[in-house]
Structures are given as structure tokens and as C-alpha cells.
Design a protein around this motif. Structure first.
Motif, PDB file in Angstrom:
ATOM      1  N   LEU A 184      12.191  46.681  51.057  1.00 31.19           N
ATOM      2  CA  LEU A 184      12.239  47.089  49.664  1.00 31.19           C
ATOM      3  C   LEU A 184      11.169  46.304  49.028  1.00 31.19           C
ATOM      4  O   LEU A 184      10.395  46.530  47.822  1.00 31.19           O
ATOM      5  N   VAL A 185      11.492  45.043  49.258  1.00 29.24           N
ATOM      6  CA  VAL A 185      10.717  43.888  48.704  1.00 29.24           C
ATOM      7  C   VAL A 185       9.296  43.814  48.929  1.00 29.24           C
ATOM      8  O   VAL A 185       8.310  43.436  48.319  1.00 29.24           O
ATOM      9  N   LYS A 186       8.879  44.531  49.937  1.00 29.15           N
ATOM     10  CA  LYS A 186       7.488  44.504  50.549  1.00 29.15           C
ATOM     11  C   LYS A 186       6.561  45.600  50.148  1.00 29.15           C
ATOM     12  O   LYS A 186       5.332  45.629  49.898  1.00 29.15           O
ATOM     13  N   VAL A 187       7.237  46.895  49.797  1.00 31.42           N
ATOM     14  CA  VAL A 187       6.734  48.033  49.463  1.00 31.42           C
ATOM     15  C   VAL A 187       5.920  48.175  48.067  1.00 31.42           C
ATOM     16  O   VAL A 187       6.772  47.594  47.307  1.00 31.42           O
ATOM     17  N   GLN A 188       4.826  48.809  47.745  1.00 31.88           N
ATOM     18  CA  GLN A 188       4.306  49.011  46.585  1.00 31.88           C
ATOM     19  C   GLN A 188       4.692  50.521  46.059  1.00 31.88           C
ATOM     20  O   GLN A 188       5.104  51.317  46.773  1.00 31.88           O
ATOM     21  N   ARG A 189       4.920  50.482  44.761  1.00 31.48           N
ATOM     22  CA  ARG A 189       5.420  51.800  44.148  1.00 31.48           C
ATOM     23  C   ARG A 189       4.210  52.674  43.883  1.00 31.48           C
ATOM     24  O   ARG A 189       3.081  52.347  43.352  1.00 31.48           O
ATOM     25  N   ASP A 190       4.141  53.900  44.526  1.00 32.53           N
ATOM     26  CA  ASP A 190       3.408  54.894  44.289  1.00 32.53           C
ATOM     27  C   ASP A 190       3.427  55.712  43.115  1.00 32.53           C
ATOM     28  O   ASP A 190       4.627  55.769  42.770  1.00 32.53           O
TER      29      ASP A 190
END
Length: 241
Positions: A184-190
């Protein structure tokens, strides 16, 4: 509002331990908020043939998760169930965390935990991390049902044969949650209307539709509450999407 801890003396200690470790992970999430649930379905109490039946449901949302469901049930003298699903916000490339424990006559008769994909494959980072986990060898793995293709290759579906395996399974639940939150810390929001987000939501719908094919869940609920109630509960509470 009555909580699980008010009736903890009636529950298996390992089931309570699993509940507490999951609840601690939930409480660590950013922007955590409770989700509304019909009071008639959040705390369910009945008596049947002098046996006490209860189901306690909790729903939350948080950054990265559109819906988190945590359920504890005690159905009669011998059957206890813990059920949990983290449904990700489809804007984030996160898998679905799911865990279930079934306690029969005070022993865990079945346990399943997985990080299930919301696309053709799990994210590469997650695959490498799951491969590197030191997972105990369980003596009695279970056979997945026909609809079990919704799970990842790293799903653990087992019947623990002793206390050591029971504790190892609880550790695996915590490890999978740790991996999920580190991703969760690594992913970017689309964007919500992006093709990736819509695809992930469709995979979540597929997950729910196939979970509804679980005849064991429907059979247990029907036995205690009747078929129409069971269908409503499965569609509105367990796997509404």
C-alpha cells in the motif's frame, strides 16, 4: 454497542488471537472510518434449542480500501467462525486479503488465507515477497473447490493438526497482512475512471460472485437461520460488491 471482547470468554482463544491481530492491523490504517451497517445485521443474536447463536460484524474503510469486513460467529456449542476480507479501493493496485477460520469442538477444523489478485497476476513486488516468506509445511492441506481459481498460487488452505500448526497459521495471516500494507505504501493512486481501476473492480466482482458459490457457507447459515435469510446475508453482508 457490544464488541467481540464482551463475549470473549465464549470463544476459542486462537480465534480471538486471530481477531485481535487483524483488528490491530485495521486500527493502524490511515483515514480509518467505520462503515454503516444495518443494526439488525451488525449484531445478530438468537436462541435455538437452548443453544446460543450470535454473529458480530464490523465494517470499515481506509486509505487504499473501499471496504473491510470483520466477522465473528458462534453458532451453537461447537461451531465458531472468523471471517475477514479487505476489499481494496480499485484505484490502487492491491490484492484482496481474505482469511477464514472455522473452529469445531474447540479445534480449528479449517483455515484459509490469501492475497487474491485483482488482475491476471499479483503485482511483481508482492510475488517476490510471497516467494521469500518462510512458510511452515502444513500436514493436511485442503483441496480448493471448483471456484477456487479466484485465489492466488500462494493461498494457504489447511487443517492444522496440532497447536504448533495453529500458531503457524496465525503467523501466516499476520505476514500476509504485513505484505499487503507494505505494498500500500508503494503503489500510486489511479483515477477512478481509468481502465486499470475499472478492470480491478471487475475482478473484485468476479471474486464475490464465485465466493457466493460456497455451498458450505450457505449450508451453515441455512441450518441456523433459514434459506432466505442466508441468501440475504451472503448477498448484503458477506459478498456484496
Amino acid at each position: 454497542m457490544e464488541s467481540v471482547f464482551c463475549i470473549q470468554s465464549e470463544l476459542n482463544p486462537l480465534l480471538l488471537e486471530a481477531f485481535e491481530l487483524i483488528k490491530n492491523r485495521i486500527n493502524s490504517l490511515t483515514d480509518l472510518e467505520p462503515l454503516y451497517i444495518d443494526p439488525l445485521l451488525s449484531r445478530i443474536y438468537r436462541k435455538q434449542n437452548e443453544e446460543k447463536l450470535f454473529i458480530i460484524n464490523e465494517f470499515y474503510q481506509a486509505k487504499g480500501f473501499r471496504k473491510i469486513h470483520l466477522e465473528v460467529a458462534k453458532l451453537g456449542k461447537s461451531l465458531e467462525i472468523l471471517h475477514c476480507v479487505f476489499f481494496p479501493d480499485p484505484c490502487y493496485d492491491l490484492p484482496i486479503f481474505g482469511a477464514d477460520l472455522v473452529v469445531n469442538s474447540n479445534n480449528i477444523s479449517a483455515g484459509i488465507v490469501d492475497l487474491s489478485p485483482v488482475g491476471k497476476h499479483l503485482p511483481d513486488f508482492l510475488i517476490s515477497q510471497m516467494r521469500s516468506l518462510k512458510v511452515s509445511k502444513f500436514t493436511e492441506p485442503g483441496k480448493l473447490p471448483e471456484w477456487g481459481f479466484i485465489f492466488s498460487p500462494y493461498v494457504a488452505f489447511i487443517r492444522p493438526v496440532n497447536f504448533l500448526e495453529e500458531k503457524s497459521f496465525l503467523e501466516l495471516i499476520d505476514q500476509y497482512l504485513s505484505l499487503l500494507l507494505s505494498l500500500l505504501v508503494k503503489v500510486q493512486r489511479d483515477e477512478i475512471n481509468s481502465l486499470d481501476a475499472m478492470c480491478r473492480l471487475n475482478y473484485q466482482k468476479r471474486y464475490c460472485l464465485n465466493q457466493k458459490r460456497n455451498d458450505k457457507t450457505r449450508g451453515i447459515l441455512t441450518k441456523f437461520f433459514g434459506s432466505s435469510w442466508a441468501d440475504e446475508y451472503i448477498n448484503k453482508i458477506l459478498f456484496e460488491c
